[in-house]
Design an enzyme around this catalytic site. Structure first.
Site, PDB file in Angstrom:
ATOM      1  N   HIS A  66      18.239  19.366   3.141  1.00 50.52           N
ATOM      2  CA  HIS A  66      17.432  19.198   2.216  1.00 50.52           C
ATOM      3  C   HIS A  66      16.211  18.480   3.355  1.00 50.52           C
ATOM      4  O   HIS A  66      15.204  17.649   3.137  1.00 50.52           O
ATOM      5  CB  HIS A  66      17.399  17.689   1.488  1.00 50.52           C
ATOM      6  CG  HIS A  66      18.403  18.973   0.136  1.00 50.52           C
ATOM      7  ND1 HIS A  66      18.897  18.462  -0.780  1.00 50.52           N
ATOM      8  CD2 HIS A  66      18.313  20.338  -0.084  1.00 50.52           C
ATOM      9  CE1 HIS A  66      19.313  19.335  -1.707  1.00 50.52           C
ATOM     10  NE2 HIS A  66      18.769  20.283  -1.775  1.00 50.52           N
ATOM     11  N   GLY A  87      30.166  12.026  -2.559  1.00 53.00           N
ATOM     12  CA  GLY A  87      29.594  11.942  -3.086  1.00 53.00           C
ATOM     13  C   GLY A  87      28.083  12.582  -3.724  1.00 53.00           C
ATOM     14  O   GLY A  87      27.183  12.264  -3.541  1.00 53.00           O
TER      15      GLY A  87
HETATM   16  P1  OAD Z   1      22.989  12.758  -7.311  1.00 54.61           P
HETATM   17  O1  OAD Z   1      23.101  11.411  -8.027  1.00 54.61           O
HETATM   18  O2  OAD Z   1      23.271  14.091  -8.282  1.00 54.61           O
HETATM   19  O3  OAD Z   1      24.628  12.209  -7.237  1.00 54.61           O
HETATM   20  C1  OAD Z   1      25.202  11.341  -6.606  1.00 54.61           C
HETATM   21  C2  OAD Z   1      26.673  11.382  -6.628  1.00 54.61           C
HETATM   22  O4  OAD Z   1      27.296  10.656  -5.838  1.00 54.61           O
HETATM   23  C3  OAD Z   1      27.520  11.073  -7.813  1.00 54.61           C
HETATM   24  O5  OAD Z   1      28.634  12.254  -8.243  1.00 54.61           O
HETATM   25  C4  OAD Z   1      28.497  10.198  -8.205  1.00 54.61           C
HETATM   26  O6  OAD Z   1      29.580   9.843  -8.782  1.00 54.61           O
HETATM   27  C5  OAD Z   1      28.729   9.822  -6.665  1.00 54.61           C
HETATM   28  N1  OAD Z   1      28.585   8.696  -6.075  1.00 54.61           N
HETATM   29  C6  OAD Z   1      28.360   7.199  -6.379  1.00 54.61           C
HETATM   30  N2  OAD Z   1      28.549   6.023  -5.522  1.00 54.61           N
HETATM   31  C7  OAD Z   1      29.306   7.075  -5.539  1.00 54.61           C
HETATM   32  C8  OAD Z   1      29.735   5.937  -4.123  1.00 54.61           C
HETATM   33  N3  OAD Z   1      29.691   4.731  -3.270  1.00 54.61           N
HETATM   34  N4  OAD Z   1      30.358   6.554  -3.488  1.00 54.61           N
HETATM   35  C9  OAD Z   1      30.949   7.923  -2.932  1.00 54.61           C
HETATM   36  N5  OAD Z   1      30.778   8.212  -4.192  1.00 54.61           N
HETATM   37  C10 OAD Z   1      29.692   7.711  -5.313  1.00 54.61           C
HETATM   38  O7  OAD Z   1      23.158  12.953  -6.116  1.00 54.61           O
HETATM   39  P2  OAD Z   1      23.413  14.429  -4.749  1.00 54.61           P
HETATM   40  O8  OAD Z   1      24.355  15.546  -5.474  1.00 54.61           O
HETATM   41  O9  OAD Z   1      22.984  14.249  -3.214  1.00 54.61           O
HETATM   42  O10 OAD Z   1      17.349  17.060  -3.564  1.00 54.61           O
HETATM   43  O11 OAD Z   1      22.127  15.165  -5.621  1.00 54.61           O
HETATM   44  C11 OAD Z   1      21.762  16.282  -4.908  1.00 54.61           C
HETATM   45  C12 OAD Z   1      20.026  16.218  -4.538  1.00 54.61           C
HETATM   46  O12 OAD Z   1      19.858  15.900  -6.007  1.00 54.61           O
HETATM   47  C13 OAD Z   1      20.043  15.686  -3.687  1.00 54.61           C
HETATM   48  O13 OAD Z   1      19.160  16.000  -2.505  1.00 54.61           O
HETATM   49  C14 OAD Z   1      17.964  16.183  -3.583  1.00 54.61           C
HETATM   50  C15 OAD Z   1      18.237  15.241  -5.177  1.00 54.61           C
HETATM   51  O14 OAD Z   1      17.430  16.120  -6.325  1.00 54.61           O
HETATM   52  C16 OAD Z   1      16.268  16.478  -3.746  1.00 54.61           C
HETATM   53  O15 OAD Z   1      15.470  17.054  -3.866  1.00 54.61           O
HETATM   54  C17 OAD Z   1      15.624  18.100  -3.214  1.00 54.61           C
END
Ligand code: OAD
Length: 269
Positions: free
Chosen positions: A125, A216
């Site tokens: 990204h 995560g």
């Molecule tokens: P999300 O906010 O959708 O998901 C975060 C994940 O991290 C969830 O599954 C949580 O349970 C987990 N989580 C939270 N705290 C944690 C910790 N301390 N250790 C491990 N896991 C933890 O974020 P992403 O999946 O990264 O893209 O989101 C994907 C994309 O959506 C991003 O790259 C961004 C966003 O919109 C764009 O903006 C294009």
């Protein structure tokens, strides 16, 4: 032995036996470095809906109709990234590179894997710290210190009666125009193409790996979310680290900063 310990033993064996490991990280990887995730309670998209703040058209509309809100979004989103440092989970992944071939594929734009010392990182990204023209021509790389300066200036601007002109001045290092055209951070907004060549490298890496370690990510954003399917279709087992983890051959429910060092020390790396 509780269930997590049993899963940790199984995961450690997979790590020990793997030759080509891909680590696929999302916002949860950086949560314990102080950067809020997007979709958890209190996540960025709760206060700033992505259709207004994470598409190019939405951002332009917000900037022209509600400029102060646009600046407040930037200050809110950038401040934790500017202040972040890699945690123990990042350092554990750097150690892993000394024992196996490791490719990091990250959806994060915060540069923390590289700052920790990881060598092979594909930012699918894009990167907040890389400034490019809209056609992708490199303009400059920002340091985290420069980013902190921009955030401080935005916060001062928001507190003043001259919020807009001051914000525009503060933003010149991040967004502006020069002889090569309009420049901005090289981050992928919704509706935009994945960052290249990172995405092609990421696809190739997951197709060739013999272990995928997911850390995560909610797996809600495509095409990034297709990477685990690609790995599985090519026969790689999947370990997932996430407090809410549900999918994977081995599911380690816990946080990146606690589970990664435990797992990699159990695996003997
Ligand atoms: P999300 O906010 O959708 O998901 C975060 C994940 O991290 C969830 O599954 C949580 O349970 C987990 N989580 C939270 N705290 C944690 C910790 N301390 N250790 C491990 N896991 C933890 O974020 P992403 O999946 O990264 O893209 O989101 C994907 C994309 O959506 C991003 O790259 C961004 C966003 O919109 C764009 O903006 C294009």
């Amino acid at each position: 032995m509780n269930q997590l310990d049993t899963w940790l033993q199984r995961a450690a064996e997979l790590v020990r036996n793997a030759q080509e490991i891909v680590v696929f990280t999302g916002a949860g990887m950086s949560a314990e470095s102080g950067i809020p995730t997007f979709r958890d309670a209190g996540g960025l998209w709760e206060e700033f809906p992505p259709e207004q703040f994470a598409t190019f058209a939405g951002l332009l509309r917000t900037a022209s109709t509600r400029p102060r809100e646009f600046v407040r979004f930037l200050a809110t989103a950038l401040a934790p990234i500017a202040a972040a440092e890699p945690h123990a989970g990042y350092r554990a992944l750097v150690q892993l590179e000394k024992h196996s071939s490791v490719t990091i594929v990250t959806q994060n734009i915060d540069g923390l894997h590289q700052e920790a010392g990881s060598w092979q990182v594909h930012e699918i990204h894009g990167s907040l710290l890389e400034i490019t023209t809209r056609k992708g021509q490199f303009v400059k790389r920002l340091t985290r210190k420069e980013l902190r300066g921009i955030v401080a200036a935005l916060q001062t601007a928001l507190d003043s009666s001259l919020a807009l002109p001051r914000s525009l001045l503060a933003l010149r290092k991040l967004i502006g125009a020069n002889v090569r055209g309009i420049y901005r951070p090289n981050v992928v907004l919704f509706g935009e193409a994945m960052a290249e060549p990172a995405w092609s490298h990421a696809l190739a890496a997951v197709r060739e790996c013999d272990l995928l370690l997911i850390v995560g990510t909610s797996g809600e954003v495509w095409p990034a979310a297709s990477l685990p399917q690609e790995a599985r279709a090519h026969g790689a087992p999947i370990i997932t680290i996430d407090p809410d983890a549900a999918r994977g051959d081995v599911v380690l429910r816990g946080t990146a900063a606690t589970i990664l060092p435990r797992l990699l020390s159990l695996a003997g790396v």
